[in-house]
Write a protein that holds these residues in place. Sequence first.
Motif, PDB file in Angstrom:
ATOM      1  N   ILE A  93       7.027   2.658  10.432  1.00  0.00           N
ATOM      2  CA  ILE A  93       6.917   1.681   9.333  1.00  0.00           C
ATOM      3  C   ILE A  93       5.502   1.111   9.322  1.00  0.00           C
ATOM      4  O   ILE A  93       5.025   0.605  10.343  1.00  0.00           O
ATOM      5  N   GLY A  94       4.851   1.217   8.170  1.00  0.00           N
ATOM      6  CA  GLY A  94       3.432   0.883   8.080  1.00  0.00           C
ATOM      7  C   GLY A  94       3.151  -0.578   7.729  1.00  0.00           C
ATOM      8  O   GLY A  94       4.056  -1.412   7.631  1.00  0.00           O
ATOM      9  N   ALA A  95       1.879  -0.835   7.544  1.00  0.00           N
ATOM     10  CA  ALA A  95       1.412  -2.189   7.234  1.00  0.00           C
ATOM     11  C   ALA A  95       1.310  -2.370   5.717  1.00  0.00           C
ATOM     12  O   ALA A  95       1.746  -1.516   4.937  1.00  0.00           O
ATOM     13  N   SER A  96       0.690  -3.477   5.301  1.00  0.00           N
ATOM     14  CA  SER A  96       0.656  -3.831   3.871  1.00  0.00           C
ATOM     15  C   SER A  96       0.020  -2.756   2.994  1.00  0.00           C
ATOM     16  O   SER A  96       0.399  -2.583   1.843  1.00  0.00           O
ATOM     17  N   ASP A  97      -0.951  -2.038   3.541  1.00  0.00           N
ATOM     18  CA  ASP A  97      -1.612  -1.020   2.713  1.00  0.00           C
ATOM     19  C   ASP A  97      -0.998   0.369   2.867  1.00  0.00           C
ATOM     20  O   ASP A  97      -1.542   1.348   2.353  1.00  0.00           O
ATOM     21  N   GLY A  98       0.108   0.450   3.585  1.00  0.00           N
ATOM     22  CA  GLY A  98       0.825   1.721   3.690  1.00  0.00           C
ATOM     23  C   GLY A  98       0.140   2.719   4.618  1.00  0.00           C
ATOM     24  O   GLY A  98      -0.782   2.373   5.349  1.00  0.00           O
ATOM     25  N   HIS A  99       0.628   3.950   4.580  1.00  0.00           N
ATOM     26  CA  HIS A  99       0.187   5.004   5.497  1.00  0.00           C
ATOM     27  C   HIS A  99      -0.969   5.805   4.902  1.00  0.00           C
ATOM     28  O   HIS A  99      -1.101   5.903   3.681  1.00  0.00           O
ATOM     29  N   THR A 100      -1.741   6.418   5.765  1.00  0.00           N
ATOM     30  CA  THR A 100      -2.781   7.341   5.282  1.00  0.00           C
ATOM     31  C   THR A 100      -2.124   8.672   4.913  1.00  0.00           C
ATOM     32  O   THR A 100      -1.018   9.000   5.382  1.00  0.00           O
ATOM     33  N   VAL A 110       9.186  12.602   5.253  1.00  0.00           N
ATOM     34  CA  VAL A 110       8.753  11.326   4.668  1.00  0.00           C
ATOM     35  C   VAL A 110       9.980  10.821   3.915  1.00  0.00           C
ATOM     36  O   VAL A 110      10.452  11.462   2.978  1.00  0.00           O
ATOM     37  N   TRP A 111      10.509   9.704   4.386  1.00  0.00           N
ATOM     38  CA  TRP A 111      11.813   9.234   3.902  1.00  0.00           C
ATOM     39  C   TRP A 111      11.651   7.927   3.133  1.00  0.00           C
ATOM     40  O   TRP A 111      11.123   6.947   3.664  1.00  0.00           O
ATOM     41  N   ALA A 112      12.131   7.922   1.887  1.00  0.00           N
ATOM     42  CA  ALA A 112      12.142   6.698   1.067  1.00  0.00           C
ATOM     43  C   ALA A 112      13.532   6.084   1.131  1.00  0.00           C
ATOM     44  O   ALA A 112      14.527   6.741   0.790  1.00  0.00           O
ATOM     45  N   LEU A 113      13.601   4.840   1.559  1.00  0.00           N
ATOM     46  CA  LEU A 113      14.883   4.127   1.559  1.00  0.00           C
ATOM     47  C   LEU A 113      15.305   3.807   0.137  1.00  0.00           C
ATOM     48  O   LEU A 113      16.489   3.659  -0.160  1.00  0.00           O
ATOM     49  N   SER A 114      14.302   3.681  -0.728  1.00  0.00           N
ATOM     50  CA  SER A 114      14.517   3.468  -2.161  1.00  0.00           C
ATOM     51  C   SER A 114      13.153   3.637  -2.816  1.00  0.00           C
ATOM     52  O   SER A 114      12.144   3.664  -2.118  1.00  0.00           O
ATOM     53  N   PRO A 115      13.101   3.741  -4.167  1.00  0.00           N
ATOM     54  CA  PRO A 115      11.772   3.830  -4.802  1.00  0.00           C
ATOM     55  C   PRO A 115      11.072   2.476  -4.848  1.00  0.00           C
ATOM     56  O   PRO A 115       9.909   2.396  -5.230  1.00  0.00           O
ATOM     57  N   LEU A 116      11.766   1.413  -4.445  1.00  0.00           N
ATOM     58  CA  LEU A 116      11.152   0.080  -4.455  1.00  0.00           C
ATOM     59  C   LEU A 116      10.235  -0.083  -3.244  1.00  0.00           C
ATOM     60  O   LEU A 116      10.521   0.458  -2.171  1.00  0.00           O
ATOM     61  N   THR A 117       9.166  -0.838  -3.419  1.00  0.00           N
ATOM     62  CA  THR A 117       8.321  -1.187  -2.273  1.00  0.00           C
ATOM     63  C   THR A 117       8.958  -2.390  -1.586  1.00  0.00           C
ATOM     64  O   THR A 117       9.107  -3.448  -2.201  1.00  0.00           O
ATOM     65  N   LEU A 118       9.341  -2.206  -0.338  1.00  0.00           N
ATOM     66  CA  LEU A 118      10.004  -3.280   0.404  1.00  0.00           C
ATOM     67  C   LEU A 118       9.023  -3.930   1.368  1.00  0.00           C
ATOM     68  O   LEU A 118       8.135  -3.249   1.907  1.00  0.00           O
TER      69      LEU A 118
END
Length: 145
Positions: A93-100, A110-118
């Motif tokens: 789980i990444g930080a505010s700016d997400g993963h590289t 690469v797994w999305a729990l939902s299309p929403l940014t949580l």
Amino acid sequence: MKHQIIVAGKPALAYAKTGTAEYLKRLKRYGSYDLKHIKDGSSEDVSQRLLEGSEGTLRIVMDERGESLNTAQLTKKINAWEMRGVKRASYLIGASDGHTEELRQQADLVWALSPLTLQHELALVVLLEQLYRIATIQRGEPYHR
Ligand SMILES: C[S@@+](CC[C@H](N)C(=O)[O-])C[C@H]1O[C@@H](n2cnc3c(N)ncnc32)[C@H](O)[C@@H]1O
């Protein structure tokens, strides 16, 4: 299979701390689930730490741009990895700016729990609840309906 969850940043939100503690407690009956917090920072620094922390394990990168899977599909994947003899999996789980992009490229999934940014701590609670749900499905217990 042993599971480690690596999260960038210290826990801060009370509701997420309670949820995290609850699901980690429940998961104790089902196997090895370790939670590690790593130092927050830029996307590059955090992704590098996540890469290093998950070296030698199956890498599941948590990202809203990832593959959308339902719980049954995830359970099948975890069963297949276990059948293949995978010993350790890491959920990142990444930080505010997400993963590289580099980290995403190094992922087994690469797994999305939902299309929403949580918010990342909320993503952690949802992830732990799903791991708990999957563990109960694997045991044939009635939690999942
Ligand atoms: C606030 S989000 C980062 C958002 C960032 N703008 C981005 O582009 O990725 C922090 C972390 O929470 C996790 N996360 C947030 N929403 C998610 C979702 N829908 N599915 C899976 N992980 C999620 C990811 O690991 C993400 O790196």
